[in-house]
Design a protein around this motif. Structure first.
Motif, PDB file in Angstrom:
ATOM      1  N   THR A   1       0.793  -1.228  -0.065  1.00  0.00           N
ATOM      2  CA  THR A   1      -0.068   0.003  -0.134  1.00  0.00           C
ATOM      3  C   THR A   1       1.019   1.131   0.118  1.00  0.00           C
ATOM      4  O   THR A   1       0.409   2.364  -0.652  1.00  0.00           O
ATOM      5  CB  THR A   1      -0.686   0.016   1.396  1.00  0.00           C
ATOM      6  N   ALA A   2       1.875   1.202   0.853  1.00  0.00           N
ATOM      7  CA  ALA A   2       2.903   2.079   0.703  1.00  0.00           C
ATOM      8  C   ALA A   2       3.538   2.701  -0.472  1.00  0.00           C
ATOM      9  O   ALA A   2       3.669   3.656  -1.032  1.00  0.00           O
ATOM     10  CB  ALA A   2       4.178   2.138   1.760  1.00  0.00           C
ATOM     11  N   GLU A   3       3.734   1.599  -1.189  1.00  0.00           N
ATOM     12  CA  GLU A   3       4.363   1.801  -2.776  1.00  0.00           C
ATOM     13  C   GLU A   3       3.264   2.357  -3.465  1.00  0.00           C
ATOM     14  O   GLU A   3       3.873   3.153  -4.547  1.00  0.00           O
ATOM     15  CB  GLU A   3       4.819   0.429  -3.266  1.00  0.00           C
ATOM     16  N   ILE A   4       2.035   1.933  -3.470  1.00  0.00           N
ATOM     17  CA  ILE A   4       1.059   2.494  -4.337  1.00  0.00           C
ATOM     18  C   ILE A   4       1.021   4.013  -4.019  1.00  0.00           C
ATOM     19  O   ILE A   4       0.793   4.742  -5.044  1.00  0.00           O
ATOM     20  CB  ILE A   4      -0.391   1.690  -4.056  1.00  0.00           C
ATOM     21  N   VAL A   5       0.860   4.327  -2.643  1.00  0.00           N
ATOM     22  CA  VAL A   5       1.047   5.718  -2.152  1.00  0.00           C
ATOM     23  C   VAL A   5       2.099   6.715  -2.991  1.00  0.00           C
ATOM     24  O   VAL A   5       1.852   7.550  -3.543  1.00  0.00           O
ATOM     25  CB  VAL A   5       1.030   5.898  -0.666  1.00  0.00           C
ATOM     26  N   GLY A   6       3.148   5.956  -2.876  1.00  0.00           N
ATOM     27  CA  GLY A   6       4.351   6.660  -3.515  1.00  0.00           C
ATOM     28  C   GLY A   6       4.115   6.851  -5.289  1.00  0.00           C
ATOM     29  O   GLY A   6       4.540   7.886  -5.802  1.00  0.00           O
ATOM     30  N   ARG A   7       3.500   5.734  -5.811  1.00  0.00           N
ATOM     31  CA  ARG A   7       3.440   5.707  -7.214  1.00  0.00           C
ATOM     32  C   ARG A   7       2.311   6.671  -7.409  1.00  0.00           C
ATOM     33  O   ARG A   7       2.479   7.682  -8.523  1.00  0.00           O
ATOM     34  CB  ARG A   7       2.630   4.234  -7.696  1.00  0.00           C
ATOM     35  N   LEU A   8       1.348   6.976  -6.576  1.00  0.00           N
ATOM     36  CA  LEU A   8       0.277   7.977  -6.963  1.00  0.00           C
ATOM     37  C   LEU A   8       0.861   9.399  -6.734  1.00  0.00           C
ATOM     38  O   LEU A   8       0.419  10.124  -7.683  1.00  0.00           O
ATOM     39  CB  LEU A   8      -0.974   7.638  -6.050  1.00  0.00           C
ATOM     40  N   LEU A   9       1.642   9.620  -5.877  1.00  0.00           N
ATOM     41  CA  LEU A   9       2.098  10.897  -5.607  1.00  0.00           C
ATOM     42  C   LEU A   9       2.985  11.128  -6.837  1.00  0.00           C
ATOM     43  O   LEU A   9       3.102  12.283  -7.283  1.00  0.00           O
ATOM     44  CB  LEU A   9       2.926  10.934  -4.370  1.00  0.00           C
ATOM     45  N   ARG A  10       3.775  10.302  -7.228  1.00  0.00           N
ATOM     46  CA  ARG A  10       4.579  10.540  -8.146  1.00  0.00           C
ATOM     47  C   ARG A  10       3.983  10.860  -9.393  1.00  0.00           C
ATOM     48  O   ARG A  10       4.287  11.673 -10.246  1.00  0.00           O
ATOM     49  CB  ARG A  10       5.669   9.466  -8.427  1.00  0.00           C
ATOM     50  N   GLN A  11       2.856  10.143  -9.736  1.00  0.00           N
ATOM     51  CA  GLN A  11       2.044  10.414 -10.803  1.00  0.00           C
ATOM     52  C   GLN A  11       1.555  11.691 -10.814  1.00  0.00           C
ATOM     53  O   GLN A  11       1.384  12.674 -11.725  1.00  0.00           O
ATOM     54  CB  GLN A  11       0.681   9.483 -10.844  1.00  0.00           C
ATOM     55  N   ILE A  12       1.016  12.460  -9.768  1.00  0.00           N
ATOM     56  CA  ILE A  12       0.720  13.667  -9.711  1.00  0.00           C
ATOM     57  C   ILE A  12       1.788  14.449 -10.039  1.00  0.00           C
ATOM     58  O   ILE A  12       1.749  15.426 -10.378  1.00  0.00           O
ATOM     59  CB  ILE A  12      -0.093  13.863  -8.216  1.00  0.00           C
ATOM     60  N   GLY A  13       2.889  14.220  -9.457  1.00  0.00           N
ATOM     61  CA  GLY A  13       4.174  15.056  -9.601  1.00  0.00           C
ATOM     62  C   GLY A  13       4.532  15.312 -11.075  1.00  0.00           C
ATOM     63  O   GLY A  13       5.273  16.198 -11.265  1.00  0.00           O
ATOM     64  N   ASN A  14       4.152  14.301 -12.002  1.00  0.00           N
ATOM     65  CA  ASN A  14       4.372  14.573 -13.179  1.00  0.00           C
ATOM     66  C   ASN A  14       3.660  15.673 -14.021  1.00  0.00           C
ATOM     67  O   ASN A  14       4.031  16.247 -15.058  1.00  0.00           O
ATOM     68  CB  ASN A  14       3.880  13.337 -13.950  1.00  0.00           C
ATOM     69  N   SER A  15       2.721  16.200 -13.168  1.00  0.00           N
ATOM     70  CA  SER A  15       1.952  17.506 -13.832  1.00  0.00           C
ATOM     71  C   SER A  15       1.647  18.511 -12.875  1.00  0.00           C
ATOM     72  O   SER A  15       1.776  19.758 -13.344  1.00  0.00           O
ATOM     73  CB  SER A  15       0.438  16.924 -14.288  1.00  0.00           C
ATOM     74  N   GLN A  16       2.111  18.259 -11.548  1.00  0.00           N
ATOM     75  CA  GLN A  16       1.901  19.140 -10.501  1.00  0.00           C
ATOM     76  C   GLN A  16       3.061  19.175  -9.544  1.00  0.00           C
ATOM     77  O   GLN A  16       3.836  18.238  -9.411  1.00  0.00           O
ATOM     78  CB  GLN A  16       0.654  19.335  -9.704  1.00  0.00           C
ATOM     79  N   GLN A  17       3.487  20.298  -8.918  1.00  0.00           N
ATOM     80  CA  GLN A  17       4.582  20.282  -7.846  1.00  0.00           C
ATOM     81  C   GLN A  17       3.859  19.603  -6.617  1.00  0.00           C
ATOM     82  O   GLN A  17       3.077  20.002  -6.078  1.00  0.00           O
ATOM     83  CB  GLN A  17       5.050  21.622  -7.560  1.00  0.00           C
ATOM     84  N   VAL A  18       4.679  18.370  -6.208  1.00  0.00           N
ATOM     85  CA  VAL A  18       4.227  17.902  -4.963  1.00  0.00           C
ATOM     86  C   VAL A  18       5.406  17.864  -3.774  1.00  0.00           C
ATOM     87  O   VAL A  18       6.503  17.480  -4.300  1.00  0.00           O
ATOM     88  CB  VAL A  18       3.845  16.309  -5.375  1.00  0.00           C
ATOM     89  N   LEU A  19       5.048  18.279  -2.648  1.00  0.00           N
ATOM     90  CA  LEU A  19       6.114  18.043  -1.553  1.00  0.00           C
ATOM     91  C   LEU A  19       5.364  17.156  -0.704  1.00  0.00           C
ATOM     92  O   LEU A  19       4.108  17.344  -0.061  1.00  0.00           O
ATOM     93  CB  LEU A  19       6.304  19.431  -0.830  1.00  0.00           C
ATOM     94  N   CYS A  20       5.932  15.940  -0.302  1.00  0.00           N
ATOM     95  CA  CYS A  20       5.506  14.903   0.660  1.00  0.00           C
ATOM     96  C   CYS A  20       6.410  14.697   1.807  1.00  0.00           C
ATOM     97  O   CYS A  20       7.691  14.468   1.767  1.00  0.00           O
ATOM     98  CB  CYS A  20       5.345  13.606  -0.076  1.00  0.00           C
ATOM     99  N   VAL A  21       5.805  14.900   3.009  1.00  0.00           N
ATOM    100  CA  VAL A  21       6.747  14.637   4.341  1.00  0.00           C
ATOM    101  C   VAL A  21       6.245  13.340   4.674  1.00  0.00           C
ATOM    102  O   VAL A  21       5.068  12.653   4.557  1.00  0.00           O
ATOM    103  CB  VAL A  21       6.114  15.514   5.367  1.00  0.00           C
ATOM    104  N   THR A  22       7.341  12.176   4.450  1.00  0.00           N
ATOM    105  CA  THR A  22       6.884  10.811   4.714  1.00  0.00           C
ATOM    106  C   THR A  22       8.263  10.166   5.491  1.00  0.00           C
ATOM    107  O   THR A  22       9.110  10.446   5.829  1.00  0.00           O
ATOM    108  CB  THR A  22       7.038  10.104   3.528  1.00  0.00           C
ATOM    109  N   HIS A  23       7.793   8.862   6.308  1.00  0.00           N
ATOM    110  CA  HIS A  23       8.648   8.172   6.969  1.00  0.00           C
ATOM    111  C   HIS A  23       8.841   6.610   6.518  1.00  0.00           C
ATOM    112  O   HIS A  23       9.531   5.836   6.943  1.00  0.00           O
ATOM    113  CB  HIS A  23       8.042   8.137   8.609  1.00  0.00           C
ATOM    114  N   LEU A  24       8.124   6.469   5.246  1.00  0.00           N
ATOM    115  CA  LEU A  24       8.243   5.255   4.602  1.00  0.00           C
ATOM    116  C   LEU A  24       9.074   5.125   3.301  1.00  0.00           C
ATOM    117  O   LEU A  24       9.067   6.134   2.483  1.00  0.00           O
ATOM    118  CB  LEU A  24       6.859   4.594   3.972  1.00  0.00           C
TER     119      LEU A  24
END
Length: 556
Positions: A469-492
């Motif tokens: 699930t954590a990997e899916i979250v990462g993929r989704l955030l990266r997907q959004i980052g391809n079109s928008q600026q994303v800043l993610c605070v994470t411990h995973l």
């Protein structure tokens, strides 16, 4: 896009400067290092309520400055221009929090209220997580998301224009009805005023002529006296100008026979004599026709007095009396034909209301259809994000006609159920910050192509999840980052390895005070950080190889 943020004397940060780039940036660090301070600082600079406890110990103030590139944000630039704060494609927001409990804010160097920061911040950054600055919780933003998801730009504009056209006509109708009720008294007053102004009979250019003639007659004595003095100087005495010129001309005329060189001067004197003679003739004619006329002057005084008295009465300038009379006559005509105007306007109001209703109903039908699609898509996203029983309902509630607005006849609200048997509740009432972050992420992914906010902050979106699930979250955030600026605070590590860029927060101490620093990780330093997140205190070669494999798989 957020380009840079500078923090000074906030919490355990003494001085921190962060430069951000497009794409997905992950922010990692040990627990307690201060990873969320950057998010807190952004919240302050975007209008969150300040707390003096956030100021660094032994400091009088904390200061946060954020620099945004707005060249690709027409709505933001329009807002800045409307508030006279534009600065050629960039926006600098500064927030100062003082120890005495007050704070100051500036946009592009100009002082600004917190409300302005909040309005501007809503268009620049969305913060998802356990923070108050979340536009997703507000119904108007939920409606906007649904409309953007459904592609309602043109239909929303038509509905807005239809409502405003109907509202304006209805207000005119109400005004006309009020006028009709008071019509009798107003008509009597208008007829009296029109009769008074018509009796004055002030011509369009009459005032200028009266003033000019009055000025001449009131100064007639002085004019005649001076003209007579000029006549005496020119001709009525032996040493007058004309006599002197004629004598001089006679002397030179005789000499010119002896010396032709004097001929030019002789001709000029002859010409001067002729011109003086003509001046004398003109002056005599003028004085003969200019007479003292006390009766005419008295008439002019009386006429000008009437005009100015009436101008004072109607609180206008004398020259404005003719157009005033025209306006009063037009108003009287409207009131005389009020019944005709009232019926025509009533018919127009009904027509505009029916047009608006058609547009609003079409918008409502399309919203209900889009709401089902969006709810299904977001619910599926929630399932992949570790919420197998998650359910989103996009509720489209019809409003009473009395609550019609430029946004249509619907109330839009996102309802969520995270657990089996739990009825859907408003998104704003979801208790778990981790759940709210993941629900927000699922909604953001579903609507990523339509949101207008350029920078998205996800704070601890991976709380309570791990593994696949954590990997899916990462993929989704990266997907959004391809079109928008994303800043993610994470411990995973599964999320951190997906970032386009990687920042690490570290906390240090010199024995007297604690401070936070931030560094950009690339290459081996990034591998080491992900290995730390994977393996804890003891980093083995196996852990390093695993971390390297995770990064290379994403960027390979």
């Amino acid at each position: 896009m957020l380009q840079q943020i500078n923090i000074k004397d906030l919490a355990i940060v003494s001085t921190l400067e962060v430069e951000l780039q497009p794409g997905m940036t992950v922010l990692t660090g040990e627990t307690g290092a201060g990873k969320s301070i950057l998010v807190d600082a952004l919240g302050l600079v975007l209008g969150d309520r300040a707390d003096t406890g956030m100021i660094r110990t032994d400091c009088d103030r904390a200061e946060i400055t954020a620099l945004f590139d707005t060249r690709a944000l027409p709505a933001v630039n329009q807002w800045l221009e409307q508030h006279t704060l534009d600065d050629d494609g960039q926006c600098i927001i500064r927030r100062v929090v003082l120890r005495n409990g007050s704070s100051r804010a500036f946009i592009n160097g100009s002082p600004a209220p917190l409300k302005a920061l909040q309005e501007l911040g809503d268009q620049l950054v969305d913060i998802h997580g356990q923070h108050a600055h979340q536009s997703l919780l507000r119904r108007p933003h939920q409606r906007q998301l649904l409309d953007e998801y459904a592609g309602h730009t043109a239909l929303c504009r038509q509905t807005d224009e239809g409502y405003n056209a109907w509202r304006e006509a209805e207000q005119r109708l109400a005004t006309l009805r009020t006028s009709a009720e008071e019509r009798g008294a107003r008509i009597d007053l208008l007829r009296y005023q029109i009769n008074e102004l018509t009796t004055l009979n002030l011509g369009e250019n009459e005032l200028d002529g009266l003033l000019q003639e009055h000025g001449l007659l009131s100064n007639a004595g002085n004019i005649i006296e001076r003209c007579n003095f000029a006549l005496v100087c020119l001709d009525d005495e032996d040493d007058a100008a004309l006599s002197r010129i004629n004598r001089a001309h006679g002397q030179l005329l005789e000499l010119a026979r002896l010396d032709p060189g004097l001929q030019s001067a002789c001709e000029l004197l002859d010409s001067a004599g002729i011109q003086v003679s003509e001046a004398l003739s003109s002056l005599r004619h003028y004085t003969d026709n200019l007479e003292l006329d006390p009766a005419r002057l008295e008439h002019l005084d009386r006429r000008l007095g009437e005009i100015h008295d009436l101008a004072r009465k109607y609180r206008c300038k004398a020259e404005e009396i003719p157009p005033l009379l025209e306006r009063l006559q037009q108003e009287l005509d409207q009131l005389d034909h009020a019944d005709t105007h009232l019926a025509a306007l009533q018919q127009q109001v009904e027509m505009l209301w029916n047009t608006y209703l058609g547009q609003a109903n079409q918008l409502s039908e399309s919203r209900r259809s889009a709401a089902r699609r969006l709810a299904e898509q977001v619910s599926q996203g929630m399932h992949t994000l570790g919420m197998p029983n998650g359910l989103l309902v996009v509720e489209v509630t019809a409003l009473d006609m009395e609550r019609a607005s430029a946004n249509g006849l619907d109330q839009i609200e996102f309802l969520v159920s995270a657990n089996p048997g739990q009825p859907p509740k408003p998104l704003a009432k979801v208790a778990s910050g981790g759940e709210l972050s993941r629900i927000s992420l699922a909604i953001q992914v579903a609507t990523a192509s339509c949101t207008q906010v350029p920078t998205l902050i996800f704070d601890e979106v991976d709380v309570g999840i791990g593994g696949g699930t954590a990997e899916i979250v990462g993929r989704l955030l990266r997907q959004i980052g391809n079109s928008q600026q994303v800043l993610c605070v994470t411990h995973l590590p599964q999320v951190a390895s997906q970032g386009h860029h990687h920042l690490r927060v570290e906390k240090g101490s010199n024995g007297q005070e604690t401070h936070t620093s931030l560094g950009r990780l690339e290459g081996d330093s990034r591998i080491d950080e992900i290995a730390r997140m994977l393996g804890g205190v003891e980093i083995t070669p196996h852990t390093l190889n695993h971390a390297r494999e995770m990064v290379e798989r994403i960027n390979g």
